[in-house]
Design a protein around this motif. Structure first.
Motif, PDB file in Angstrom:
ATOM      1  N   ARG A 211       7.420 -27.627  47.135  1.00 53.44           N
ATOM      2  CA  ARG A 211       7.734 -26.212  47.449  1.00 53.44           C
ATOM      3  C   ARG A 211       7.785 -26.228  49.144  1.00 53.44           C
ATOM      4  O   ARG A 211       8.383 -25.565  49.707  1.00 53.44           O
ATOM      5  CB  ARG A 211       6.679 -25.177  47.154  1.00 53.44           C
ATOM      6  N   GLU A 212       7.105 -27.251  49.599  1.00 51.72           N
ATOM      7  CA  GLU A 212       6.871 -27.359  51.211  1.00 51.72           C
ATOM      8  C   GLU A 212       8.489 -27.737  51.900  1.00 51.72           C
ATOM      9  O   GLU A 212       8.370 -27.253  52.944  1.00 51.72           O
ATOM     10  CB  GLU A 212       6.101 -28.225  51.748  1.00 51.72           C
ATOM     11  N   LEU A 213       9.004 -28.211  51.016  1.00 51.80           N
ATOM     12  CA  LEU A 213      10.360 -28.701  51.777  1.00 51.80           C
ATOM     13  C   LEU A 213      11.462 -27.558  51.906  1.00 51.80           C
ATOM     14  O   LEU A 213      11.590 -27.512  53.397  1.00 51.80           O
ATOM     15  CB  LEU A 213      11.073 -29.642  50.763  1.00 51.80           C
ATOM     16  N   PRO A 214      11.866 -26.763  50.865  1.00 55.76           N
ATOM     17  CA  PRO A 214      12.483 -25.661  51.384  1.00 55.76           C
ATOM     18  C   PRO A 214      11.684 -24.509  52.428  1.00 55.76           C
ATOM     19  O   PRO A 214      12.461 -23.784  53.027  1.00 55.76           O
ATOM     20  CB  PRO A 214      13.149 -25.016  49.835  1.00 55.76           C
ATOM     21  N   ALA A 215      10.491 -24.605  51.901  1.00 56.74           N
ATOM     22  CA  ALA A 215       9.682 -23.415  52.728  1.00 56.74           C
ATOM     23  C   ALA A 215       9.610 -23.785  54.115  1.00 56.74           C
ATOM     24  O   ALA A 215       9.258 -23.323  55.192  1.00 56.74           O
ATOM     25  CB  ALA A 215       8.316 -23.393  52.176  1.00 56.74           C
ATOM     26  N   SER A 216       9.821 -24.971  54.583  1.00 57.41           N
ATOM     27  CA  SER A 216       9.652 -25.408  55.975  1.00 57.41           C
ATOM     28  C   SER A 216      10.888 -25.294  57.017  1.00 57.41           C
ATOM     29  O   SER A 216      10.841 -25.774  57.950  1.00 57.41           O
ATOM     30  CB  SER A 216       9.495 -27.084  56.021  1.00 57.41           C
ATOM     31  N   GLN A 217      11.954 -24.572  56.305  1.00 57.97           N
ATOM     32  CA  GLN A 217      13.150 -24.148  57.226  1.00 57.97           C
ATOM     33  C   GLN A 217      13.491 -22.884  56.662  1.00 57.97           C
ATOM     34  O   GLN A 217      12.946 -22.257  55.972  1.00 57.97           O
ATOM     35  CB  GLN A 217      14.151 -25.108  56.694  1.00 57.97           C
ATOM     36  N   ASN A 218      14.489 -22.280  57.788  1.00 61.16           N
ATOM     37  CA  ASN A 218      14.968 -20.983  57.502  1.00 61.16           C
ATOM     38  C   ASN A 218      16.512 -20.952  57.602  1.00 61.16           C
ATOM     39  O   ASN A 218      17.064 -19.722  57.468  1.00 61.16           O
ATOM     40  CB  ASN A 218      14.121 -19.926  58.643  1.00 61.16           C
TER      41      ASN A 218
ATOM     42  N   LYS B  99       5.525 -17.687  30.757  1.00 65.37           N
ATOM     43  CA  LYS B  99       5.915 -17.028  32.018  1.00 65.37           C
ATOM     44  C   LYS B  99       6.226 -18.317  33.231  1.00 65.37           C
ATOM     45  O   LYS B  99       6.046 -19.565  32.562  1.00 65.37           O
ATOM     46  CB  LYS B  99       4.625 -16.514  32.713  1.00 65.37           C
ATOM     47  N   GLY B 100       6.998 -18.054  33.965  1.00 61.15           N
ATOM     48  CA  GLY B 100       7.614 -18.986  34.880  1.00 61.15           C
ATOM     49  C   GLY B 100       7.989 -18.583  36.323  1.00 61.15           C
ATOM     50  O   GLY B 100       8.094 -17.415  36.213  1.00 61.15           O
ATOM     51  N   SER B 101       8.246 -19.472  37.028  1.00 61.40           N
ATOM     52  CA  SER B 101       9.106 -19.037  38.659  1.00 61.40           C
ATOM     53  C   SER B 101       9.670 -20.177  38.586  1.00 61.40           C
ATOM     54  O   SER B 101       9.393 -21.441  38.894  1.00 61.40           O
ATOM     55  CB  SER B 101       7.611 -19.083  39.397  1.00 61.40           C
ATOM     56  N   ILE B 102      11.188 -19.952  38.789  1.00 62.64           N
ATOM     57  CA  ILE B 102      12.106 -21.024  38.908  1.00 62.64           C
ATOM     58  C   ILE B 102      12.680 -20.774  40.481  1.00 62.64           C
ATOM     59  O   ILE B 102      13.183 -19.706  40.675  1.00 62.64           O
ATOM     60  CB  ILE B 102      13.339 -20.867  37.788  1.00 62.64           C
ATOM     61  N   PRO B 103      12.750 -21.844  41.071  1.00 60.63           N
ATOM     62  CA  PRO B 103      13.135 -21.760  42.598  1.00 60.63           C
ATOM     63  C   PRO B 103      14.747 -21.601  42.645  1.00 60.63           C
ATOM     64  O   PRO B 103      15.569 -22.279  41.711  1.00 60.63           O
ATOM     65  CB  PRO B 103      12.889 -23.286  43.049  1.00 60.63           C
ATOM     66  N   MET B 104      15.060 -20.449  43.414  1.00 57.00           N
ATOM     67  CA  MET B 104      16.552 -20.411  43.587  1.00 57.00           C
ATOM     68  C   MET B 104      16.860 -20.603  45.065  1.00 57.00           C
ATOM     69  O   MET B 104      16.680 -19.574  45.928  1.00 57.00           O
ATOM     70  CB  MET B 104      16.942 -18.890  43.154  1.00 57.00           C
ATOM     71  N   THR B 105      17.479 -21.614  45.253  1.00 56.48           N
ATOM     72  CA  THR B 105      17.937 -21.979  46.808  1.00 56.48           C
ATOM     73  C   THR B 105      18.961 -23.002  46.756  1.00 56.48           C
ATOM     74  O   THR B 105      19.188 -23.822  45.819  1.00 56.48           O
ATOM     75  CB  THR B 105      16.466 -22.486  47.513  1.00 56.48           C
TER      76      THR B 105
END
Length: 381
Positions: free
Chosen positions: A147-154, A246-252
């Protein structure tokens, strides 16, 4: 330290699909292959759904299939014309059992129940460390999402498709087993993209799922209260909960492939295999794993495998819109399915359309939203 030709770090959907196809192809019989995962894959921990016209290698484990579905918002309810497509459901446990039954036939393929904690491309090989042992391999497939990879940019927005679903047995017959509810936006949106999703198995049995496309997860109680209210409105006369998922799927549209090295390939959600605009994974992973098998037989450098295409850009525009105006999801999807003809939309979301076909789908959407997002994005690529 044992050496392998290929190691899979994590044995989720994409890893198991790829390993299965390597096995049945017969073209990797002389390669030592290792799958590493802390999860032994012995529980029914999820379901996958996808639309498809043709048959596939997974048809023997299809749990349910439907020829139509219901789409609803606050003003109307529409029965979708699938135009030859079917909506198919596969249970996690059936998929795991099917794949491992095949893998056990191949002495060159091994599964070890260990958690991968680190890996490194050393140039001539890849070092993989678990909580208890170390291994080396020529090439590594990593499906452990960072998760840190996409979270490290904007530059690229990040949403989540997050949900809680209840498999319920109702006291009264309230479901149509021939017609799932694809998206029901008639529920309160509360500033987000929120919908109910129903997979019926009988008149008194279904999975009822509360789903959001948004940045932040909710307290568990809020998902559960929404499901309870929805079931109450169906006049179920009471119900029991058989199981919960339950789940949480990244959308990016973050370009995960830019983190590939010569010998390390990110796959699955970790490699951007999830369809960014919808969160659907199974069909996309099926196609991507086919591409990967073909690539493995021809090339050796993983850095040349993926690149941007126009569908990546379409997904990016939608996520740009929803990241700023998250409540617009219902409006956008309602416009896409307004005619009730789902086949052109399914083909578009499967990235199998011509440019002319794509324009027809896009033209149905709120134009001002996408034009504004287009101009803003052009200046930010």
């Amino acid at each position: 330290m044992k050496h392998y030709d290929y190691i899979f770090a994590g044995s989720g959907l994409s890893s198991l699909m790829t390993a299965y196809k390597m096995a049945i192809s017969g073209k990797f019989a002389n390669k030592d292959i290792l799958l590493l995962d802390y999860n032994a894959k012995q529980e029914n921990d999820r379901t996958w759904c996808f639309w498809q016209k043709d048959n596939s290698i997974w048809d023997t484990i299809i749990y349910r299939r439907w020829d139509t579905a219901r789409f609803a918002n606050e003003t109307r309810s529409t029965d979708l014309d699938f135009g030859g497509y079917q909506y198919k459901m596969i249970r996690g446990i059936d998929f795991y059992n099917f794949v491992f039954a095949e893998l056990r036939k191949h002495s060159n393929i091994e599964f070890i129940n260990q958690k991968v904690i680190d890996y490194k491309d050393a140039g001539t090989n890849v070092l993989v460390e678990t909580a208890t042992e170390s291994y080396t391999c020529n090439r590594l497939f990593n499906s452990i999402y960072n998760r840190e990879l996409p979270a490290s940019q904007n530059k690229y927005p990040i949403l989540q498709q997050h949900f809680i679903g209840w498999h319920v047995k109702t006291n009264a017959p309230v479901f149509d087993p021939a017609k799932p509810t694809f998206m029901d936006f008639s529920i309160p949106q509360k500033g987000n993209t929120r919908f109910m999703y129903v997979l019926p198995f009988a008149e008194d049995e279904a999975i009822v799922e509360y789903t959001l496309f948004s940045k932040d997860l909710l307290p568990v109680e809020e998902y559960e209260q929404a499901i309870e209210e929805y079931l109450k409105n169906l006049s179920t006369s009471g119900y029991s909960v058989i199981a919960e998922e339950k789940g949480s799927i990244p959308m990016t549209s973050y370009p995960f492939w830019e983190n590939n090295t010569k010998n390390i390939l990110n796959i699955g959600s970790a490699g951007g295999w999830t369809k960014a605009s919808t969160g659907y994974t199974f069909r996309n992973a099926d196609k991507k794993s086919d591409e990967l098998i073909t690539y493995l037989l021809k090339e050796k450098d993983f850095t040349g495998l993926y690149k941007r295409n126009r569908f990546w850009f379409y997904d990016l525009l939608l996520l740009d819109i929803l990241s700023v105006k998250n409540l617009m999801g219902g409006t956008i999807f309602s416009a896409m399915f307004r005619s009730g003809k789902a086949a052109p939309v399914f083909k578009f979301l499967d990235e199998e359309t011509s440019f002319a076909e794509e324009l027809k789908v896009i033209w149905q959407c709120p134009k001002a939203l996408f034009i504004k997002a287009l101009f803003k994005r052009i200046t930010n690529l």
